[in-house]
Motif scaffolding. Structure first.
Motif, PDB file in Angstrom:
ATOM      1  N   ILE A   2       0.839  -1.195   0.000  1.00 19.44           N
ATOM      2  CA  ILE A   2       0.000   0.000   0.000  1.00 19.44           C
ATOM      3  C   ILE A   2       0.877   1.249   0.000  1.00 19.44           C
ATOM      4  O   ILE A   2       0.598   2.211  -0.720  1.00 19.44           O
ATOM      5  N   SER A   3       1.969   1.218   0.779  1.00 13.95           N
ATOM      6  CA  SER A   3       2.847   2.395   0.816  1.00 13.95           C
ATOM      7  C   SER A   3       3.529   2.605  -0.532  1.00 13.95           C
ATOM      8  O   SER A   3       3.779   3.741  -0.930  1.00 13.95           O
ATOM      9  N   GLY A   4       3.834   1.534  -1.245  1.00  9.58           N
ATOM     10  CA  GLY A   4       4.413   1.664  -2.580  1.00  9.58           C
ATOM     11  C   GLY A   4       3.452   2.286  -3.566  1.00  9.58           C
ATOM     12  O   GLY A   4       3.836   3.109  -4.400  1.00  9.58           O
ATOM     13  N   ILE A   5       2.181   1.912  -3.471  1.00  8.92           N
ATOM     14  CA  ILE A   5       1.164   2.495  -4.348  1.00  8.92           C
ATOM     15  C   ILE A   5       0.981   3.975  -4.037  1.00  8.92           C
ATOM     16  O   ILE A   5       0.948   4.819  -4.940  1.00  8.92           O
ATOM     17  N   ILE A   6       0.911   4.295  -2.750  1.00 10.21           N
ATOM     18  CA  ILE A   6       0.758   5.696  -2.355  1.00 10.21           C
ATOM     19  C   ILE A   6       1.970   6.506  -2.779  1.00 10.21           C
ATOM     20  O   ILE A   6       1.843   7.624  -3.291  1.00 10.21           O
ATOM     21  N   SER A   7       3.159   5.951  -2.604  1.00 15.94           N
ATOM     22  CA  SER A   7       4.379   6.640  -3.031  1.00 15.94           C
ATOM     23  C   SER A   7       4.390   6.859  -4.538  1.00 15.94           C
ATOM     24  O   SER A   7       4.810   7.912  -5.019  1.00 15.94           O
ATOM     25  N   GLY A   8       3.939   5.863  -5.295  1.00 15.43           N
ATOM     26  CA  GLY A   8       3.873   5.998  -6.753  1.00 15.43           C
ATOM     27  C   GLY A   8       2.913   7.086  -7.181  1.00 15.43           C
ATOM     28  O   GLY A   8       3.202   7.871  -8.087  1.00 15.43           O
ATOM     29  N   ILE A  55      12.299   9.332   1.604  1.00 20.72           N
ATOM     30  CA  ILE A  55      12.527  10.613   0.935  1.00 20.72           C
ATOM     31  C   ILE A  55      13.468  10.435  -0.252  1.00 20.72           C
ATOM     32  O   ILE A  55      13.216  10.962  -1.344  1.00 20.72           O
ATOM     33  N   GLY A  56      14.544   9.697  -0.074  1.00 22.82           N
ATOM     34  CA  GLY A  56      15.495   9.468  -1.158  1.00 22.82           C
ATOM     35  C   GLY A  56      14.860   8.728  -2.320  1.00 22.82           C
ATOM     36  O   GLY A  56      15.071   9.076  -3.484  1.00 22.82           O
ATOM     37  N   GLU A  57      14.072   7.713  -2.013  1.00 22.56           N
ATOM     38  CA  GLU A  57      13.393   6.967  -3.069  1.00 22.56           C
ATOM     39  C   GLU A  57      12.349   7.825  -3.773  1.00 22.56           C
ATOM     40  O   GLU A  57      12.152   7.704  -4.983  1.00 22.56           O
ATOM     41  N   MET A  58      11.700   8.707  -3.029  1.00 17.65           N
ATOM     42  CA  MET A  58      10.716   9.609  -3.631  1.00 17.65           C
ATOM     43  C   MET A  58      11.406  10.583  -4.591  1.00 17.65           C
ATOM     44  O   MET A  58      10.906  10.834  -5.692  1.00 17.65           O
TER      45      MET A  58
END
Length: 77
Positions: A2-8, A55-58
């Motif tokens: 879910i966090s990956g989807i939200i981050s995307g 943050i870095g991945e974002m």
């Protein structure tokens, strides 16, 4: 997951705002963000730069998504 989807979604939205000045819709932003994360990770890996934490991945995802949107804009014109 879910966090990956939200981050995307967030990365795609930020990139579409930077590139075009408006959001593109939730599913399009998700696709742009995820694809941007793949492109950004690949490019940063080629340069030997590693991103750590959310943050870095974002940042990597947003940069990759902006590059991806720029390439699509160039191919369309």
């Amino acid at each position: 997951m879910i966090s990956g989807i939200i981050s995307g979604i967030i990365a795609g939205y930020i990139a579409s705002r930077i590139q075009k000045g408006e959001g593109s819709g939730c599913l399009v932003n998700l696709f742009i963000g995820v694809a941007g994360g793949i492109v950004g990770s690949w490019l940063f890996g080629l340069l030997g730069i590693a991103a750590y934490g959310w943050i870095g991945e974002m940042i990597v995802s947003v940069i990759g998504a902006v590059i991806l949107l720029w390439l699509f804009a160039k191919l369309r014109s």
